[in-house]
Design an enzyme around this catalytic site. Structure first.
Site, short mmCIF file in Angstrom:
data_model
loop_
_atom_site.label_atom_id
_atom_site.label_comp_id
_atom_site.label_asym_id
_atom_site.label_seq_id
_atom_site.Cartn_x
_atom_site.Cartn_y
_atom_site.Cartn_z
N HIS A 131 1.05 -1.21 0.16
CA HIS A 131 -0.23 -0.08 0.24
C HIS A 131 1.09 0.57 -0.05
O HIS A 131 2.12 1.39 0.57
CB HIS A 131 -0.48 -0.34 0.91
N ASP A 134 3.63 -4.26 8.20
CA ASP A 134 1.95 -3.96 7.67
C ASP A 134 0.99 -4.85 8.37
O ASP A 134 0.65 -5.45 7.31
CB ASP A 134 1.89 -3.15 6.40
N GLN A 148 -4.27 -5.23 7.40
CA GLN A 148 -5.46 -6.00 6.37
C GLN A 148 -5.35 -7.33 7.12
O GLN A 148 -6.13 -8.20 7.55
CB GLN A 148 -5.29 -6.46 5.51
N LYS A 160 -9.83 -0.07 10.50
CA LYS A 160 -10.45 -1.22 10.23
C LYS A 160 -10.95 -2.10 10.99
O LYS A 160 -10.97 -3.37 10.55
CB LYS A 160 -9.41 -1.55 8.95
N CYS A 214 -4.51 2.60 -3.31
CA CYS A 214 -3.57 3.39 -2.65
C CYS A 214 -2.34 1.90 -2.83
O CYS A 214 -1.76 1.93 -2.36
CB CYS A 214 -3.43 3.24 -1.35
N1 7TS Z 1 -1.17 -0.42 4.16
C1 7TS Z 1 -2.72 -1.72 4.09
C2 7TS Z 1 -2.00 -2.61 3.69
C3 7TS Z 1 -3.72 -0.81 4.01
O1 7TS Z 1 -4.57 -1.52 3.15
C4 7TS Z 1 -4.22 0.52 4.26
C5 7TS Z 1 -5.82 1.12 4.03
C6 7TS Z 1 -3.06 0.84 5.35
C7 7TS Z 1 -1.67 0.96 5.12
C8 7TS Z 1 -2.96 2.35 5.34
O2 7TS Z 1 -4.05 2.38 6.14
P1 7TS Z 1 -4.73 4.10 6.36
O3 7TS Z 1 -5.41 3.33 7.83
O4 7TS Z 1 -3.49 4.63 7.24
O5 7TS Z 1 -4.83 4.77 5.77
N2 7TS Z 1 -6.05 0.60 2.82
C9 7TS Z 1 -7.41 1.00 3.04
C10 7TS Z 1 -8.26 0.10 0.87
O6 7TS Z 1 -7.94 -0.70 0.78
N3 7TS Z 1 -8.89 0.79 1.12
O7 7TS Z 1 -8.92 2.31 1.32
C11 7TS Z 1 -7.63 2.30 1.77
#
Ligand code: 7TS
Length: 409
Positions: A123, A200, A203, A226, A366
């Site tokens: 990401h 990371d 997910q 999430k 992303c």
């Molecule tokens: N890493 C992974 C694997 C992610 O899926 C996401 C967000 C992030 C980092 C960043 O998370 P944040 O909360 O700091 O924004 N993924 C997604 C997505 O798949 N669609 O919207 C956000």
């Protein structure tokens, strides 16, 4: 199904909303999950009954709010199997956790020429902070390629490691391909050359049991929003000795032990990394989310999503002109299904699905470098969680076939 999904759905007020006259079919939990009443109520309770700034004074409200905040941190440490509560740092989200590491670890502790190994499926949150650290500090980035079915190629990964590798960072579960990587062999190889490993967990934390000590990672990051929690609260787990060796990322109030006209001394971890009034109500909300997940059981959560994913992959693979991305084996595929459709742009599909009350994400999610590697610019993605029903996957399939009829006319 291992979860009583109908009972779970009753805990999520938003799931009884209608969208364009249809019951909402929410298939975008990988972007952000919906919230159960228990989380809304935990935050409401603080604001109504015990709200005051934490770590302030000796009066009752502040004391109670501080105790709830500390209890949330302890709960999160236990949930992830951290050795000590102090190894959990609260941030705004995974993006901030990774930026903290890119500034405080990579820029402060690494030397020009030191190498960081990432993978092609990351990401942007696990990409751009390293690109910037490399650009400003002369660090060298290497990217482990993927196999044809979207897994991290372990042999190629190992060939990128060497005596200058200082950090390795990769997604436990891909937000686009769904690939679940067993991190242990990669972590062992990285440790063998003396590198530290960041996982990371954006997910993985919401969807499966995670024990940071059993996995052996040095750092683990995730976002509360999430995993049934509120926005504005994220987690950075780090081993004590590493967090202690790192300088603060931001400075100001709350993160000091003493300030004089000639300088300041930092507070101990984790407060050293939590400058300013923290998002303590959100942290308490995340604590309630974790209680909720633990009551369901993370093994059951994963089993439920595995079954849904198997069903979704099977049904999607029968749709004419549809190409699925990522591994087809549901044992190594988390609860996301990304795909392209012949002659239909994902945005057009997502708009037509929205008309039927079905929420999916369309775009590059992303992960532009990954899409570039795959030779595509965008995909459509459906993603599942504890409240997802198999019927919603049926509705998605009907919706896709409807879109094909409308757009091909
Ligand atoms: N890493 C992974 C694997 C992610 O899926 C996401 C967000 C992030 C980092 C960043 O998370 P944040 O909360 O700091 O924004 N993924 C997604 C997505 O798949 N669609 O919207 C956000």
């Amino acid at each position: 199904m291992t979860l009583d999904t109908q009972r779970i759905r009753a805990d999520f007020p938003i799931l009884s909303e209608t969208v364009h006259g249809h019951p909402v079919t929410f298939l975008d939990s990988a972007a952000s999950s919906q919230k159960p009443l228990a989380v809304l109520q935990a935050m409401d309770d603080v604001y109504r009954h015990r709200y005051a700034n934490v770590h302030r004074g000796v009066y009752l409200f502040s004391d109670e709010a501080t105790q709830c905040y500390d209890a949330a941190r302890a709960k999160i440490a236990a949930f992830f199997g951290a050795r000590e509560t102090e190894e959990i740092v609260f941030t705004r989200n995974a993006t901030e956790s990774l930026n903290l590491l890119a500034y405080s670890y990579a820029r402060a502790l690494l030397q020009p020429g030191d190498e960081i190994v990432l993978t092609e499926l990351e990401h942007h949150a696990n990409f751009v902070p390293w690109l910037e650290a490399a650009r400003t500090h002369g660090l060298v980035l290497k990217f482990a390629p993927l196999t044809k079915d979207g897994r991290i190629d372990e042999v190629q990964f190992a060939s990128l490691l060497g005596p200058r590798t200082r950090l390795v960072s990769f997604a436990h579960v891909s937000n686009v391909l769904g690939t679940i990587t067993d991190p242990r062999p990669l972590i062992e190889r990285a440790h063998a050359v003396g590198a530290k490993v960041i996982l990371d967990g954006c997910q993985s934390a919401p969807h499966m049991p995670v024990d940071v000590q059993a996995l052996g990672c040095d750092f683990y990051v995730c976002s509360g929003h999430k995993m049934l929690g509120p926005t504005g609260i994220g987690v950075l787990y780090g081993r004590r000795e590493l967090l202690e060796a790192m300088p603060p990322f931001m400075t100001g109030g709350d993160m000091i032990s003493h300030v004089g006209f000639d300088g300041a001394r930092w507070a101990d971890i984790p407060l050293k990394f939590e400058a300013g009034t923290p998002a303590f109500v959100e942290a308490i909300g995340l604590g309630a989310a974790i209680d909720y997940l633990q009551a369901l059981g993370m093994h059951n959560v994963r089993a439920h999503e595995r079954a849904l994913t198997a069903y979704a992959l099977e049904r999607l693979s029968t749709v004419r002109g549809l190409r699925l991305l990522g591994p087809l084996d549901p044992d190594v595929h988390g609860g996301v299904a990304s795909f392209t459709l012949e002659r239909i742009h994902p945005h057009d599909l997502a708009s037509l699905l929205d008309e039927q009350g079905i929420a999916v994400r369309a775009g590059h999610h992303c992960a532009q470098p990954l899409h570039a590697r795959l030779g595509i610019t965008a995909t459509a993605r459906a993603s599942f969680y504890v409240y997802t029903l198999p019927e919603e996957i049926d509705r998605l399939i009907d919706g896709i076939e409807y879109a094909q009829r409308v757009l091909k006319r």
